[in-house]
Design an enzyme around this catalytic site. Structure first.
Site, PDB file in Angstrom:
ATOM      1  N   ASP A  80       0.814  -1.208   0.000  1.00 18.65           N
ATOM      2  CA  ASP A  80       0.000   0.000   0.000  1.00 18.65           C
ATOM      3  C   ASP A  80       0.854   1.266   0.000  1.00 18.65           C
ATOM      4  OD1 ASP A  80      -2.255  -1.527  -0.061  1.00 18.65           O
ATOM      5  OD2 ASP A  80      -2.932  -1.062   1.979  1.00 18.65           O
ATOM      6  N   GLY A  81       2.031   1.228   0.638  1.00 15.57           N
ATOM      7  CA  GLY A  81       2.897   2.393   0.651  1.00 15.57           C
ATOM      8  C   GLY A  81       3.344   2.784  -0.745  1.00 15.57           C
ATOM      9  N   THR A 195      -8.505   3.055   7.493  1.00 18.56           N
ATOM     10  CA  THR A 195      -8.013   1.726   7.866  1.00 18.56           C
ATOM     11  C   THR A 195      -6.533   1.752   8.233  1.00 18.56           C
ATOM     12  OG1 THR A 195      -7.620   1.253   5.519  1.00 18.56           O
ATOM     13  CG2 THR A 195      -9.699   0.485   6.459  1.00 18.56           C
ATOM     14  N   SER A 200      -5.945   2.601  14.260  1.00 14.39           N
ATOM     15  CA  SER A 200      -5.203   2.214  15.460  1.00 14.39           C
ATOM     16  C   SER A 200      -5.392   3.210  16.590  1.00 14.39           C
ATOM     17  CB  SER A 200      -3.710   2.058  15.138  1.00 14.39           C
ATOM     18  OG  SER A 200      -3.135   3.304  14.796  1.00 14.39           O
TER      19      SER A 200
END
Length: 298
Positions: A80-81, A195, A200
């Site tokens: 994803d990065g 997400t 978090s």
């Protein structure tokens, strides 16, 4: 079945080891994907910044700007990065992106490397789901002047210094003052970023179709400070009024050091990122797989 995409940019981090790394050769995965794309009738290019400086392999290397001008699809291989970085850069060119994940299942690089050929064949022929993602335009304003300006796909985060106490942020939405909040930091997240760090920190999941931001305090001093869902039509401003060594992060890939009085201003960008997914793709399927829902039940 021939591809409707004639010029495809193959984007990703080349991985090599041992003798292959020493001679600068590309890895077998990228070479295999490139050969597959050619078998489907695609002209393949690679991103110049990722290509080996000595040997670019069989494919011409283009800058991101050139990819935006000449390619009609970006195939991103990585995590994803990697997708976040190239997505921001190609958004102004409206180039659609497909993500193949080299490791664990990603939220936005969601095609498994194990069966990418079977998945890509119908997609390249035009059978896919299109998924548009909002971008943030973020600025740091100091003494009335913009000193930092960038795009973010996931989030904009103001954090306290590693060895300092809480920061105090004056938060406004549109023309309305919200609160002075003391916390370890503050997150403004897009639905895509809901997400990521925002999750978090206790924020909610936000479906990509929702036109909104999530404002999430990080370890707030007052426990009644809760995550807040905001319309993305409003500009959100976080002004640093207290705290040392604070910084602003943009997708955790670029950084600005903040001084007292600096304002981090976030508004909806005019650009959006276009993701393509296999036919029948569902955001909820991704959530179940990535977050391990329904496991352990009867």
């Amino acid at each position: 079945m021939s591809s409707r995409f004639r010029h495809v940019a193959l984007i990703g981090k080349y991985q090599a080891s041992g003798a292959r790394a020493q001679c600068g050769a590309h890895d077998d995965v990228m070479e295999g994907i490139g050969a597959f794309l050619e078998s489907q009738g695609c002209k393949v290019f690679v991103e110049k910044s990722q290509a080996d400086p000595v040997e670019t392999g069989p494919y011409p290397a283009l800058t991101v700007e050139e990819i935006g001008q000449h390619c009609d699809l970006g195939l991103v291989v990585g995590g994803d990065g990697t997708m976040l970085g190239i997505g921001r850069q190609l958004a102004p060119h409206d180039v659609p992106l497909i993500g193949i994940n080299r490791g664990r299942l990603g939220f936005i690089t969601d095609i498994s490397l194990d069966n990418y050929q079977a998945t890509l064949i119908p997609m390249l022929a035009g059978e896919y789901e299109e998924d548009l993602r909002t971008l943030m335009q973020a600025k740091v304003i100091r003494d009335g002047q913009s000193v930092f300006d960038t795009l973010a796909m996931n989030d904009v985060v103001v954090n306290r210094g590693a060895t300092s106490g809480m920061v105090e942020l004056r938060v406004t939405v549109g023309r309305h003052f919200v609160a002075n909040q003391r916390a370890d930091g503050m997150i403004i997240s897009t639905p895509t970023g809901s997400t990521a760090y925002a999750l978090s920190a206790g924020g909610p999941l936000l479906h990509p179709a929702v036109r909104g931001w999530v404002l999430v305090p990080i370890a707030p001093h007052t426990l009644s400070n809760r995550p807040l869902l905001l319309p993305d039509a409003d500009e959100v401003t976080m002004e640093l009024v207290g705290g040392r060594d604070a910084s602003a992060n943009f997708d955790m890939q670029s950084l600005a050091t903040l001084a007292i009085g600096d304002q981090v201003m976030v508004r909806r960008s005019d650009y959006r990122v276009r993701f393509l997914h296999p036919k029948g793709w569902s955001y909820f399927d991704t959530l179940r797989k990535k977050l391990h829902w329904n496991e352990g039940g009867s």
